[in-house]
Enzyme design. Structure first.
Site, PDB file in Angstrom:
ATOM      1  N   GLY A   1     107.343  -9.841  41.430  1.00 21.94           N
ATOM      2  CA  GLY A   1     106.633  -8.572  41.531  1.00 21.94           C
ATOM      3  C   GLY A   1     107.026  -7.771  42.753  1.00 21.94           C
TER       4      GLY A   1
ATOM      5  N   ASN B   1      99.777 -12.421  30.529  1.00 24.30           N
ATOM      6  CA  ASN B   1      99.772 -12.858  31.907  1.00 24.30           C
ATOM      7  C   ASN B   1      98.804 -14.037  32.023  1.00 24.30           C
ATOM      8  OD1 ASN B   1     100.124 -12.962  34.710  1.00 24.30           O
ATOM      9  ND2 ASN B   1     100.152 -10.738  34.896  1.00 24.30           N
TER      10      ASN B   1
ATOM     11  N   CYS C   1      97.599  -8.492  36.841  1.00 20.37           N
ATOM     12  CA  CYS C   1      97.577  -9.603  37.790  1.00 20.37           C
ATOM     13  C   CYS C   1      96.144  -9.956  38.173  1.00 20.37           C
ATOM     14  CB  CYS C   1      98.364  -9.243  39.044  1.00 20.37           C
ATOM     15  SG  CYS C   1      98.531 -10.625  40.189  1.00 20.37           S
TER      16      CYS C   1
ATOM     17  N   GLY D   1     108.012 -19.264  32.091  1.00 20.90           N
ATOM     18  CA  GLY D   1     107.414 -19.141  33.415  1.00 20.90           C
ATOM     19  C   GLY D   1     107.218 -20.469  34.112  1.00 20.90           C
TER      20      GLY D   1
ATOM     21  N   ASN E   1      97.464 -20.230  40.240  1.00 20.36           N
ATOM     22  CA  ASN E   1      98.149 -19.621  41.370  1.00 20.36           C
ATOM     23  C   ASN E   1      97.390 -18.383  41.823  1.00 20.36           C
ATOM     24  OD1 ASN E   1      99.937 -16.968  41.462  1.00 20.36           O
ATOM     25  ND2 ASN E   1      99.794 -17.600  39.315  1.00 20.36           N
ATOM     26  N   ALA E   2      97.445 -18.174  43.126  1.00 18.23           N
ATOM     27  CA  ALA E   2      96.862 -16.974  43.719  1.00 18.23           C
ATOM     28  C   ALA E   2      97.786 -16.487  44.825  1.00 18.23           C
ATOM     29  CB  ALA E   2      95.474 -17.269  44.270  1.00 18.23           C
ATOM     30  N   VAL E   3      99.094 -16.431  44.492  1.00 14.78           N
ATOM     31  CA  VAL E   3     100.084 -16.040  45.501  1.00 14.78           C
ATOM     32  C   VAL E   3      99.816 -14.634  46.001  1.00 14.78           C
ATOM     33  CG1 VAL E   3     102.533 -15.620  45.909  1.00 14.78           C
ATOM     34  CG2 VAL E   3     101.807 -17.636  44.599  1.00 14.78           C
TER      35      VAL E   3
ATOM     36  N   ASN F   1     103.245  -4.288  35.780  1.00 15.86           N
ATOM     37  CA  ASN F   1     102.199  -5.298  35.809  1.00 15.86           C
ATOM     38  C   ASN F   1     100.841  -4.638  36.001  1.00 15.86           C
ATOM     39  OD1 ASN F   1     100.586  -7.511  36.175  1.00 15.86           O
ATOM     40  ND2 ASN F   1     101.545  -8.187  38.081  1.00 15.86           N
TER      41      ASN F   1
END
Length: 302
Positions: free
Chosen positions: A47, A193, A131, A266, A70-72, A128
Site C-alpha cells: 500500500g 480484503n 483496510c 496473499g 495483521n494490523a501493520v 484500497n
C-alpha cells in the site's frame, strides 16, 4: 497448454490470472530469488500513501487457527519515495506492476494518483477502500455505497489507465458496493480484503494486537470470500479479482469457477515464497488434465 490470458480492462491483458495481494509481497523484488516475476500475471506492491507512514505500534501480527491477524497499518515511505526509488527497479518487468493506493481522505487518493499517472510502466492501480486496521480513511470509504462511489469518482478523474477498486468484506451487501464503484468508472473490483478480527492473550488478559482489532486472512476466510466473489460476479459486468485464503491451485480454481477473472495470492506468500508459481503451475496442470483449452471455459461456470 491452455490459453491463460485474461483481461482486466480494455487496455490491460494479463498473461495469466495469478496476481499477488498487496501487503504480502513487498515491492516484488524481495521475492525475485524465489520466483520468476515475469511468469506472474502481475504483482501488486504494498500500500502506497501520500506521505510516509510508520504504521501501527508493535505487536501488529498474530497467528490464529488457519489464518493470521495483521494490523501493520500501511507502513510505507510515501508515494514520492516510491517514484524516486522503487519504480526504477520495477519498470522493466513483463508482468503487470500494479500499485495499491490508500488515503485518509479523498484528496489524498487523488494526489497519489496524480503523482503516479506519469509513470507509464504502471498499467493499473488498486484503490484500497477496505483496510480494517487504520484509524482514518480506508474502510470508512468502503463500507457504504456513497463513500465507495465518491472515492472511485474522484480517482477515475485523476487516473488515466486501469482502475481496480479493492472492496471490504465487512459490509452487509458487498454486491451493491461493487455496483456503485462500477457505475463510477471502475474497470475491475478485487475482493475480499481482510475481515475484522480480534485475539486475546488470556494469560496476560489483554488483546494480542496493539490496535486491539486487526485484519483476519488465511484459509479460514476462503469459503466466505468465494461466496462474496460469486455474488459480486453475478451483480457486475466488469471483471472480478478474487482473493482470500488461496493456498494452492485448487483454492484458486474455486475462485475462478465462482466468477473471478483473476486471483490474488496473499497469506500463502508468508508460508512459501514460491506459492504463486506453484499455484500457476497447478492451474496449468489442471487445464491440461481436464482438456481445458482456454481459461474462460471455467471462469464463472458455477
Amino acid at each position: 497448454m491452455a490459453d491463460l490470458q485474461v483481461r482486466l480492462s480494455d487496455t490491460l491483458t494479463l498473461a495469466n490470472p495469478v496476481l499477488t495481494a498487496s501487503g504480502t509481497f513487498g515491492y516484488g523484488t524481495e521475492f525475485q530469488d524465489f520466483v520468476d516475476l515475469n511468469r506472474l500475471g502481475g504483482f501488486i506492491v504494498k500500500g502506497t500513501t501520500l506521505n510516509h507512514r510508520e504504521g501501527n505500534p508493535y505487536p501488529r501480527m498474530a497467528e490464529t487457527p488457519s489464518g493470521m491477524l495483521n494490523a501493520v497499518g500501511l507502513q510505507n515511505k510515501g508515494v514520492q519515495y516510491f517514484i524516486d526509488h522503487i519504480y526504477p527497479t520495477l519498470r522493466n518487468y513483463n508482468s503487470a506492476v500494479i500499485v495499491n493506493v490508500s488515503g485518509a481522505s479523498i484528496d489524498d487518493y487523488v494526489k497519489v494518483c496524480e503523482l503516479l499517472a506519469p509513470l507509464e510502466n504502471i498499467p493499473a492501480i488498486e484503490v484500497n477502500i477496505s483496510c480494517p486496521n487504520v484509524k482514518q480513511g480506508g474502510m470508512a470509504f468502503g463500507t457504504t455505497c456513497d463513500g465507495a462511489a465518491a472515492v472511485t469518482r474522484a480517482v477515475r478523474a485523476a487516473w488515466p489507465r486501469t482502475l481496480i477498486v479493492k472492496l471490504s468484506p465487512n459490509v452487509t451487501d458487498i454486491a451493491s458496493i461493487a455496483q456503485a464503484v462500477e457505475a463510477e468508472g471502475a474497470d475491475s473490483v478485487s475482493l475480499t480484503n481482510t475481515f475484522l478480527g480480534m485475539a486475546i492473550d488470556v494469560e496476560r488478559r489483554r488483546p494480542v494486537l496493539s490496535t486491539i482489532t486487526g485484519g483476519l486472512s488465511g484459509p479460514c476466510i476462503r469459503p466466505i470470500a468465494v461466496r462474496m466473489v460469486w455474488q459480486v460476479a453475478k451483480a457486475v459486468k466488469i471483471p472480478v479479482i478474487g482473493l482470500g485464503g488461496i493456498m494452492n491451485s485448487r483454492d484458486a480454481l474455486e475462485f475462478l469457477m465462482a466468477g473471478a477473472t483473476a486471483i490474488q495470492v496473499g497469506t500463502a506468500n508468508f508460508i512459501d515464497p514460491a506459492a504463486t508459481i506453484k499455484i500457476l503451475d497447478g492451474i496449468e496442470e489442471f487445464c491440461d488434465r481436464q482438456g481445458v483449452k482456454d481459461i474462460h471455459e471455467i471462469i464463472g461456470i458455477i
